[in-house]
Design a protein around this motif. Structure first.
Motif, mmCIF file in Angstrom:
data_model
loop_
_atom_site.group_PDB
_atom_site.id
_atom_site.type_symbol
_atom_site.label_atom_id
_atom_site.label_comp_id
_atom_site.label_asym_id
_atom_site.label_seq_id
_atom_site.Cartn_x
_atom_site.Cartn_y
_atom_site.Cartn_z
ATOM 1 N N TYR A 179 -65.316 -40.211 -23.530
ATOM 2 C CA TYR A 179 -65.632 -41.642 -23.483
ATOM 3 C C TYR A 179 -66.609 -41.996 -24.603
ATOM 4 O O TYR A 179 -66.448 -43.011 -25.281
ATOM 5 N N ASP A 180 -67.616 -41.151 -24.805
ATOM 6 C CA ASP A 180 -68.582 -41.377 -25.881
ATOM 7 C C ASP A 180 -67.875 -41.377 -27.234
ATOM 8 O O ASP A 180 -68.155 -42.207 -28.092
ATOM 9 N N ALA A 181 -66.932 -40.458 -27.410
ATOM 10 C CA ALA A 181 -66.179 -40.388 -28.671
ATOM 11 C C ALA A 181 -65.350 -41.657 -28.875
ATOM 12 O O ALA A 181 -65.313 -42.216 -29.981
ATOM 13 N N ALA A 182 -64.699 -42.127 -27.821
ATOM 14 C CA ALA A 182 -63.892 -43.350 -27.935
ATOM 15 C C ALA A 182 -64.778 -44.561 -28.200
ATOM 16 O O ALA A 182 -64.423 -45.443 -28.988
ATOM 17 N N ARG A 195 -65.343 -44.829 -31.645
ATOM 18 C CA ARG A 195 -64.087 -45.022 -32.373
ATOM 19 C C ARG A 195 -63.709 -43.843 -33.268
ATOM 20 O O ARG A 195 -63.260 -44.027 -34.402
ATOM 21 N N VAL A 196 -63.871 -42.619 -32.746
ATOM 22 C CA VAL A 196 -63.397 -41.466 -33.521
ATOM 23 C C VAL A 196 -61.880 -41.568 -33.625
ATOM 24 O O VAL A 196 -61.236 -42.214 -32.800
ATOM 25 N N PRO A 197 -61.295 -40.957 -34.647
ATOM 26 C CA PRO A 197 -59.837 -41.039 -34.802
ATOM 27 C C PRO A 197 -59.097 -40.510 -33.569
ATOM 28 O O PRO A 197 -59.566 -39.613 -32.869
ATOM 29 N N LEU A 198 -57.918 -41.079 -33.346
ATOM 30 C CA LEU A 198 -57.127 -40.682 -32.178
ATOM 31 C C LEU A 198 -56.728 -39.207 -32.229
ATOM 32 O O LEU A 198 -56.617 -38.566 -31.180
ATOM 33 N N LEU A 199 -56.543 -38.653 -33.420
ATOM 34 C CA LEU A 199 -56.221 -37.235 -33.525
ATOM 35 C C LEU A 199 -57.364 -36.377 -32.978
ATOM 36 O O LEU A 199 -57.130 -35.364 -32.313
ATOM 37 N N VAL A 200 -58.603 -36.800 -33.221
ATOM 38 C CA VAL A 200 -59.764 -36.086 -32.681
ATOM 39 C C VAL A 200 -59.770 -36.204 -31.155
ATOM 40 O O VAL A 200 -59.991 -35.212 -30.452
ATOM 41 N N ALA A 252 -70.213 -37.157 -38.553
ATOM 42 C CA ALA A 252 -70.885 -36.710 -39.776
ATOM 43 C C ALA A 252 -70.050 -37.028 -41.010
ATOM 44 O O ALA A 252 -70.589 -37.352 -42.068
ATOM 45 N N GLU A 253 -68.731 -36.945 -40.863
ATOM 46 C CA GLU A 253 -67.839 -37.241 -41.984
ATOM 47 C C GLU A 253 -67.565 -38.734 -42.105
ATOM 48 O O GLU A 253 -66.881 -39.163 -43.025
ATOM 49 N N GLY A 254 -68.058 -39.501 -41.159
ATOM 50 C CA GLY A 254 -67.867 -40.951 -41.208
ATOM 51 C C GLY A 254 -66.450 -41.382 -40.883
ATOM 52 O O GLY A 254 -66.037 -42.479 -41.239
ATOM 53 N N ARG A 255 -65.708 -40.523 -40.193
ATOM 54 C CA ARG A 255 -64.320 -40.857 -39.854
ATOM 55 C C ARG A 255 -64.283 -41.699 -38.590
ATOM 56 O O ARG A 255 -64.843 -41.327 -37.572
ATOM 57 N N THR A 256 -63.622 -42.829 -38.686
ATOM 58 C CA THR A 256 -63.392 -43.678 -37.518
ATOM 59 C C THR A 256 -61.951 -44.153 -37.554
ATOM 60 O O THR A 256 -61.293 -44.092 -38.587
ATOM 61 N N SER A 257 -61.484 -44.626 -36.442
ATOM 62 C CA SER A 257 -60.103 -45.084 -36.347
ATOM 63 C C SER A 257 -59.929 -46.394 -37.098
ATOM 64 O O SER A 257 -60.805 -47.262 -37.087
ATOM 65 N N THR A 258 -58.768 -46.527 -37.739
ATOM 66 C CA THR A 258 -58.448 -47.764 -38.449
ATOM 67 C C THR A 258 -57.514 -48.645 -37.638
ATOM 68 O O THR A 258 -57.149 -49.719 -38.074
ATOM 69 N N ARG A 259 -57.139 -48.189 -36.463
ATOM 70 C CA ARG A 259 -56.245 -48.979 -35.609
ATOM 71 C C ARG A 259 -56.969 -50.217 -35.090
ATOM 72 O O ARG A 259 -58.184 -50.227 -34.956
#
Length: 159
Positions: A61-64, A67-72, A115-122
């Motif tokens: 839930y914290d990850a969502a 907005r971490v990528p859906l693959l993560v 850390a890599e700054g990856r977030t979902s673009t959806r």
């Protein structure tokens, strides 16, 4: 030669504490092996799987929420499902669960993504729907496994 600096990921205090409590609360003396609440809950057939799955879902839930990528999130869901499946095997499954450490793996996936700054673009609604499915599906499967174990135990005890 200096190493490039890595930008520290934003603090995920709740997830960090939850992963530690669930997987590494106490270190076995003389080893580097940690045991957490997940391993202790695993000793309670059925009920431990239900409680462990519920607590593990909080990291997802914290990850969502971040907005971490859906693959993560999908990799995190796999870790939760594997954790629930390992819990099905008495004794051996508990030892495998200590080795698997799904909560620590999921926390590290969250940290690496941030850390890599990856977030979902959806888009918002699409991301929320898919993220909810990735969180709820392994949670429901984990709870179903726990209920099935409890029903099987009850049936064995009341014969």
């Amino acid at each position: 030669m200096t190493q490039p600096r890595r930008t520290p990921a934003p603090d995920t205090g709740l997830s960090r504490h939850l992963a530690r409590v669930m997987d590494d609360l106490v270190t076995i003396p003389g080893t580097r092996i940690g045991i957490g609440l997940d391993a202790v809950l695993g000793l309670l057939p059925g009920a431990g799987d239900i409680l462990g799955s519920g607590m593990s879902a909080a990291i997802m839930y914290d990850a969502a929420r971040r907005r971490v990528p859906l693959l993560v999130l999908a990799r995190m869901a796999w870790n939760m499902l594997l954790d629930a499946a390992l819990g099905l095997v008495p004794v051996v499954g508990d030892a495998a669960d200590v080795a698997h450490r799904a909560n620590r793996k999921n926390y590290r996936l969250l940290q690496a993504s941030l850390a890599e700054g990856r977030t979902s673009t959806r888009s918002g609604p699409v991301y929320l729907l898919l993220a909810a499915l990735l969180i709820v599906l392994p949670l429901v499967i984990g709870i179903a496994i726990g209920v099935l174990v409890l029903v099987a135990l009850w049936s064995l005890l009341t014969r």
